[in-house]
Design a protein around this motif. Structure first.
Motif, mmCIF file in Angstrom:
data_model
loop_
_atom_site.group_PDB
_atom_site.id
_atom_site.type_symbol
_atom_site.label_atom_id
_atom_site.label_comp_id
_atom_site.label_asym_id
_atom_site.label_seq_id
_atom_site.Cartn_x
_atom_site.Cartn_y
_atom_site.Cartn_z
ATOM 1 N N ASP A 199 -42.067 28.648 34.239
ATOM 2 C CA ASP A 199 -41.168 28.244 35.418
ATOM 3 C C ASP A 199 -39.956 29.097 35.408
ATOM 4 N N GLY A 200 -39.690 30.225 34.692
ATOM 5 C CA GLY A 200 -38.469 31.291 34.685
ATOM 6 C C GLY A 200 -37.160 30.530 34.451
ATOM 7 N N LYS A 201 -37.327 29.248 33.921
ATOM 8 C CA LYS A 201 -36.085 28.712 33.500
ATOM 9 C C LYS A 201 -35.141 29.435 32.665
ATOM 10 N N LEU A 202 -35.806 30.148 31.558
ATOM 11 C CA LEU A 202 -34.821 30.744 30.614
ATOM 12 C C LEU A 202 -34.241 31.830 31.107
ATOM 13 N N VAL A 203 -34.784 32.698 32.298
ATOM 14 C CA VAL A 203 -34.172 33.888 32.832
ATOM 15 C C VAL A 203 -32.795 33.217 33.619
ATOM 16 N N ARG A 204 -33.341 32.199 34.396
ATOM 17 C CA ARG A 204 -32.308 31.765 35.099
ATOM 18 C C ARG A 204 -30.866 31.093 34.320
ATOM 19 N N TYR A 205 -31.210 30.778 33.179
ATOM 20 C CA TYR A 205 -30.362 30.081 32.060
ATOM 21 C C TYR A 205 -29.375 31.252 31.901
ATOM 22 N N TYR A 206 -30.009 32.546 31.240
ATOM 23 C CA TYR A 206 -29.241 33.841 31.272
ATOM 24 C C TYR A 206 -28.332 34.012 32.306
ATOM 25 N N GLU A 207 -28.931 34.033 33.582
ATOM 26 C CA GLU A 207 -28.285 34.288 35.000
ATOM 27 C C GLU A 207 -27.144 33.572 35.093
ATOM 28 N N SER A 208 -27.240 32.209 34.667
ATOM 29 C CA SER A 208 -26.012 31.322 34.980
ATOM 30 C C SER A 208 -25.132 31.412 33.967
ATOM 31 N N ASN A 209 -25.254 32.354 32.959
ATOM 32 C CA ASN A 209 -24.160 32.634 32.047
ATOM 33 C C ASN A 209 -23.652 34.265 32.338
ATOM 34 N N GLY A 210 -24.080 34.573 33.195
ATOM 35 C CA GLY A 210 -23.296 35.908 33.795
ATOM 36 C C GLY A 210 -23.984 37.113 33.681
ATOM 37 N N PHE A 211 -25.375 37.012 33.306
ATOM 38 C CA PHE A 211 -26.274 38.109 33.035
ATOM 39 C C PHE A 211 -27.285 38.333 34.334
ATOM 40 N N VAL A 212 -27.694 39.809 34.478
ATOM 41 C CA VAL A 212 -28.377 39.997 35.707
ATOM 42 C C VAL A 212 -29.607 40.584 34.995
ATOM 43 N N ARG A 213 -30.712 40.578 35.986
ATOM 44 C CA ARG A 213 -32.196 41.110 35.402
ATOM 45 C C ARG A 213 -32.268 42.661 35.205
ATOM 46 N N THR A 214 -32.703 43.357 34.570
ATOM 47 C CA THR A 214 -32.892 44.616 34.368
ATOM 48 C C THR A 214 -34.346 45.100 34.117
ATOM 49 N N GLU A 215 -34.819 45.211 33.322
ATOM 50 C CA GLU A 215 -36.197 45.786 33.189
ATOM 51 C C GLU A 215 -37.055 44.564 32.862
ATOM 52 N N THR A 216 -38.474 44.596 33.136
ATOM 53 C CA THR A 216 -39.446 43.675 32.785
ATOM 54 C C THR A 216 -40.413 44.433 31.817
ATOM 55 N N TYR A 217 -40.825 43.564 30.895
ATOM 56 C CA TYR A 217 -41.706 44.072 30.011
ATOM 57 C C TYR A 217 -42.960 43.077 29.583
ATOM 58 N N LYS A 273 -47.166 42.045 23.074
ATOM 59 C CA LYS A 273 -48.267 41.578 22.624
ATOM 60 C C LYS A 273 -49.242 41.608 23.648
ATOM 61 N N GLY A 274 -49.216 42.529 24.615
ATOM 62 C CA GLY A 274 -50.252 42.581 25.682
ATOM 63 C C GLY A 274 -50.077 41.802 26.934
ATOM 64 N N ASP A 275 -49.705 40.556 26.887
ATOM 65 C CA ASP A 275 -49.499 39.786 28.107
ATOM 66 C C ASP A 275 -48.112 38.918 28.107
ATOM 67 N N TRP A 276 -47.382 38.751 26.786
ATOM 68 C CA TRP A 276 -46.336 37.871 26.832
ATOM 69 C C TRP A 276 -45.151 38.648 28.041
ATOM 70 N N PRO A 277 -44.822 37.700 28.904
ATOM 71 C CA PRO A 277 -43.965 38.497 29.766
ATOM 72 C C PRO A 277 -42.534 38.239 29.381
ATOM 73 N N GLY A 278 -42.085 39.534 29.429
ATOM 74 C CA GLY A 278 -40.553 39.506 28.905
ATOM 75 C C GLY A 278 -39.628 40.399 30.149
ATOM 76 N N GLN A 279 -38.187 39.584 29.991
ATOM 77 C CA GLN A 279 -37.121 40.141 30.649
ATOM 78 C C GLN A 279 -35.980 40.632 30.171
ATOM 79 N N VAL A 280 -35.496 41.830 30.448
ATOM 80 C CA VAL A 280 -34.182 42.314 29.837
ATOM 81 C C VAL A 280 -33.104 41.726 30.778
ATOM 82 N N LEU A 281 -32.084 41.384 30.372
ATOM 83 C CA LEU A 281 -31.114 41.134 31.090
ATOM 84 C C LEU A 281 -29.677 41.821 30.348
ATOM 85 N N ALA A 282 -28.633 42.032 31.451
ATOM 86 C CA ALA A 282 -27.521 42.741 30.763
ATOM 87 C C ALA A 282 -26.089 41.971 31.640
#
Length: 172
Positions: A139-157, A160-169
């Motif tokens: 549901d993307g809750k973890l990404v939104r949690y970091y955004e609520s703490n002042g981080f912004v999305r940068t790269e996705t990756y 392990k082939g299909d594990w969706p990751g997000q880098v935030l800064a």
């Protein structure tokens, strides 16, 4: 309830692994097994080695609630090797690894307190960039949690082939 943040060390490894196991148990109870699977992370030799390696490479912080270890994160000078394919940020950075909390303390602000502490430690070190990566599936809750703490999305990756990751800064 009093939150205090202290430096962690090798004696805290069992508590850190307990926090990771608590997080897995909580995620499984919600049917969200994509992030860390279904088995306790303390049973994974690779996870234990990772926790100890980042501890050796960086600074571990523990948030205690009324003297009880409630959450943790580790700060190093670079991301994990699994992100080596992404372009480097082109400036010094501090990188967050293994942010986790004992889910008994969910909703008490221990994770946000640690993230604020990491930002302050990064600023104090004279570094302006704080980054983290996380699971971006379900549901993307973890990404939104970091955004609520002042981080912004940068790269996705994908790991392990299909594990969706997000880098935030976060600029500090």
């Amino acid at each position: 309830m009093e939150i205090t943040i202290r430096e962690g060390g090798p004696d805290d490894v069992p508590a850190i692994l307990g926090m990771l196991d608590s997080s897995v148990e909580w995620l499984v109870a919600q049917g969200r097994t994509g992030q860390w699977g279904t088995k306790p992370l303390s049973e994974s030799e690779k996870t234990v080695e990772s926790v100890v390696r980042y501890m050796d490479e960086g600074d571990v912080f523990i948030a205690d609630v009324d003297g009880v270890p409630a959450a943790t994160l580790t700060l190093t000078d670079s991301p994990g090797a699994y992100l080596a394919h992404l372009p480097p940020p082109g400036e010094p950075e501090r990188y967050i690894h293994w942010l986790a909390s004992d889910r008994r303390f969910k909703g008490h602000g221990v994770g946000s307190s640690l993230l604020a502490h990491a930002a302050e430690e990064t600023r104090r070190a004279g570094v302006a960039l704080l980054r983290v990566d996380c699971y971006a599936g379900d549901d993307g809750k973890l990404v939104r949690y970091y955004e609520s703490n002042g981080f912004v999305r940068t790269e996705t990756y994908a790991a392990k082939g299909d594990w969706p990751g997000q880098v935030l800064a976060r600029r500090v």
